[in-house]
Design a protein around this motif. Structure first.
Motif, PDB file in Angstrom:
ATOM      1  N   UNK A  94     -14.007   8.819  -3.481  1.00  0.00           N
ATOM      2  CA  UNK A  94     -13.853   7.383  -3.724  1.00  0.00           C
ATOM      3  C   UNK A  94     -12.428   7.077  -4.205  1.00  0.00           C
ATOM      4  N   UNK A  95     -11.931   7.880  -5.149  1.00  0.00           N
ATOM      5  CA  UNK A  95     -10.579   7.669  -5.673  1.00  0.00           C
ATOM      6  C   UNK A  95      -9.518   7.859  -4.584  1.00  0.00           C
ATOM      7  N   UNK A  96      -9.725   8.857  -3.728  1.00  0.00           N
ATOM      8  CA  UNK A  96      -8.763   9.131  -2.657  1.00  0.00           C
ATOM      9  C   UNK A  96      -8.718   7.987  -1.649  1.00  0.00           C
ATOM     10  N   UNK A  97      -9.808   7.266  -1.508  1.00  0.00           N
ATOM     11  CA  UNK A  97      -9.875   6.168  -0.546  1.00  0.00           C
ATOM     12  C   UNK A  97      -9.660   4.803  -1.202  1.00  0.00           C
ATOM     13  N   UNK A  98      -9.255   4.802  -2.465  1.00  0.00           N
ATOM     14  CA  UNK A  98      -9.117   3.551  -3.217  1.00  0.00           C
ATOM     15  C   UNK A  98      -8.245   2.532  -2.502  1.00  0.00           C
ATOM     16  N   UNK A  99      -7.135   2.965  -1.938  1.00  0.00           N
ATOM     17  CA  UNK A  99      -6.250   2.025  -1.242  1.00  0.00           C
ATOM     18  C   UNK A  99      -6.961   1.358  -0.071  1.00  0.00           C
ATOM     19  N   UNK A 100      -7.839   2.088   0.598  1.00  0.00           N
ATOM     20  CA  UNK A 100      -8.587   1.519   1.724  1.00  0.00           C
ATOM     21  C   UNK A 100      -9.726   0.630   1.236  1.00  0.00           C
ATOM     22  N   UNK A 101     -10.306   0.958   0.071  1.00  0.00           N
ATOM     23  CA  UNK A 101     -11.468   0.231  -0.422  1.00  0.00           C
ATOM     24  C   UNK A 101     -11.109  -1.034  -1.188  1.00  0.00           C
ATOM     25  N   UNK A 102      -9.932  -1.087  -1.781  1.00  0.00           N
ATOM     26  CA  UNK A 102      -9.535  -2.260  -2.568  1.00  0.00           C
ATOM     27  C   UNK A 102      -9.555  -3.554  -1.753  1.00  0.00           C
ATOM     28  N   UNK A 103      -9.022  -3.554  -0.532  1.00  0.00           N
ATOM     29  CA  UNK A 103      -9.087  -4.800   0.251  1.00  0.00           C
ATOM     30  C   UNK A 103     -10.527  -5.209   0.578  1.00  0.00           C
ATOM     31  N   UNK A 104     -11.405  -4.240   0.752  1.00  0.00           N
ATOM     32  CA  UNK A 104     -12.810  -4.547   1.024  1.00  0.00           C
ATOM     33  C   UNK A 104     -13.424  -5.220  -0.199  1.00  0.00           C
ATOM     34  N   UNK A 105     -13.179  -4.642  -1.380  1.00  0.00           N
ATOM     35  CA  UNK A 105     -13.701  -5.223  -2.617  1.00  0.00           C
ATOM     36  C   UNK A 105     -13.150  -6.626  -2.825  1.00  0.00           C
ATOM     37  N   UNK A 106     -11.870  -6.818  -2.550  1.00  0.00           N
ATOM     38  CA  UNK A 106     -11.262  -8.142  -2.706  1.00  0.00           C
ATOM     39  C   UNK A 106     -11.878  -9.136  -1.726  1.00  0.00           C
ATOM     40  N   UNK A 107     -12.130  -8.693  -0.495  1.00  0.00           N
ATOM     41  CA  UNK A 107     -12.742  -9.562   0.508  1.00  0.00           C
ATOM     42  C   UNK A 107     -14.137  -9.985   0.045  1.00  0.00           C
ATOM     43  N   UNK A 108     -14.932  -9.018  -0.424  1.00  0.00           N
ATOM     44  CA  UNK A 108     -16.292  -9.318  -0.893  1.00  0.00           C
ATOM     45  C   UNK A 108     -16.230 -10.257  -2.091  1.00  0.00           C
ATOM     46  N   UNK A 109     -15.375  -9.946  -3.063  1.00  0.00           N
ATOM     47  CA  UNK A 109     -15.257 -10.804  -4.248  1.00  0.00           C
ATOM     48  C   UNK A 109     -14.877 -12.233  -3.861  1.00  0.00           C
ATOM     49  N   UNK A 110     -13.964 -12.371  -2.915  1.00  0.00           N
ATOM     50  CA  UNK A 110     -13.563 -13.706  -2.461  1.00  0.00           C
ATOM     51  C   UNK A 110     -14.703 -14.464  -1.816  1.00  0.00           C
ATOM     52  N   UNK A 111     -15.528 -13.749  -1.040  1.00  0.00           N
ATOM     53  CA  UNK A 111     -16.661 -14.407  -0.371  1.00  0.00           C
ATOM     54  C   UNK A 111     -17.762 -14.773  -1.369  1.00  0.00           C
TER      55      UNK A 111
END
Length: 197
Positions: free
Chosen positions: A125-142
Motif C-alpha cells: 500500500x505504501x509503495x503504491x501511495x502515489x498511485x492511490x492518492x489521486x483515487x482517494x482525492x477523486x472519491x473524497x471529492x465525489x
C-alpha cells in the motif's frame, strides 16, 4: 542515464519479461533460477545482482504490473466527470486490462500475489501511495459533492472492485463461463446502485 545504467535497466527488464513468460507457461512452481536464466539469457549473477532472489524478482514483477494497472485505473477515473461515469470507467478499464494482459492478470490474481499482499499489505500500500492518492482525492471529492454515499474509502473500494475482481478471477480460472464484455456492460450499473447517495 549512463550506458552502464541503461544496460542494467535492459537486463532487469529482460528478467521481468522472462519471469512473466515462465510463470504463464509453468505456473508458480516452474519459476526457478534455471528456468529464469534460460528464458532471459541473463546470468545467474545478474539476476541476484538486480533482484536478490527469485522472490525478489517475482515481487518486482508483481509491483510492475500492479503499478501499471493502478495507473490505468487512475487515468480512467481522472477522465471521468461524474461518480457514475468514474465507476463505469474503472470497471471497464479493469476488465479491459484482464482481457489485454491475461498472463499479468493471472499473476496479479494468483495465490502467490495473495500471499505477498497478505504478508506485506502495508508495504504494498505504501509503495503504491502515489498511485492511490489521486483515487482517494477523486472519491473524497465525489463524496463532498454528494455524488457518492459517504463511506470510508476501503468500503467504497470493496464495493467497486469486489465484483470486478471476482469476475476477473472467474474468467482467468479457465472456466470460460464469464463474458468480460457483458460484465463490463452490466456491472457498472449494479455497482453504482450500491454507491449512489
Amino acid at each position: 542515464m549512463t550506458p552502464k545504467q541503461q544496460r542494467g535497466a535492459e537486463t532487469a527488464d529482460r528478467l521481468l519479461d522472462a519471469a512473466l513468460q515462465v510463470y504463464a507457461e509453468a505456473g508458480e512452481q516452474g519459476v526457478t533460477v534455471s528456468a529464469l536464466t534460460r528464458a532471459s539469457g541473463v546470468s545467474l549473477g545478474s539476476m541476484y545482482h538486480h533482484f536478490g532472489s527469485v522472490d525478489g524478482l517475482m515481487d518486482a514483477l508483481l509491483t510492475r504490473w500492479l503499478t501499471r494497472l493502478l495507473g490505468e485505473l487512475t487515468a480512467a477515473l481522472e477522465r471521468s466527470r461524474t461518480a457514475r461515469t468514474g465507476i463505469r470507467a474503472v470497471v471497464q478499464t479493469y476488465l479491459g486490462f484482464v482481457e489485454e494482459h491475461p498472463d499479468a492478470a493471472r499473476l496479479l490474481h494468483s495465490s502467490y500475489a495473495d500471499r505477498m499482499n497478505m504478508a506485506q499489505a502495508r508495504q504494498v500500500r505504501d509503495a503504491q501511495e502515489a498511485r492511490l492518492s489521486p483515487v482517494a482525492a477523486w472519491v473524497d471529492g465525489r463524496i463532498a459533492a454528494g455524488e457518492l454515499v459517504a463511506l470510508p474509502l476501503p468500503l467504497i473500494e470493496g464495493l467497486i472492485l469486489g465484483p470486478v475482481v471476482a469476475t476477473a478471477r472467474r474468467h482467468l480460472s479457465g472456466l470460460d463461463d464469464v463474458d468480460l464484455a457483458q460484465a463490463a456492460r452490466v456491472l457498472p450499473d449494479r455497482i453504482w446502485r450500491s454507491l449512489a447517495p
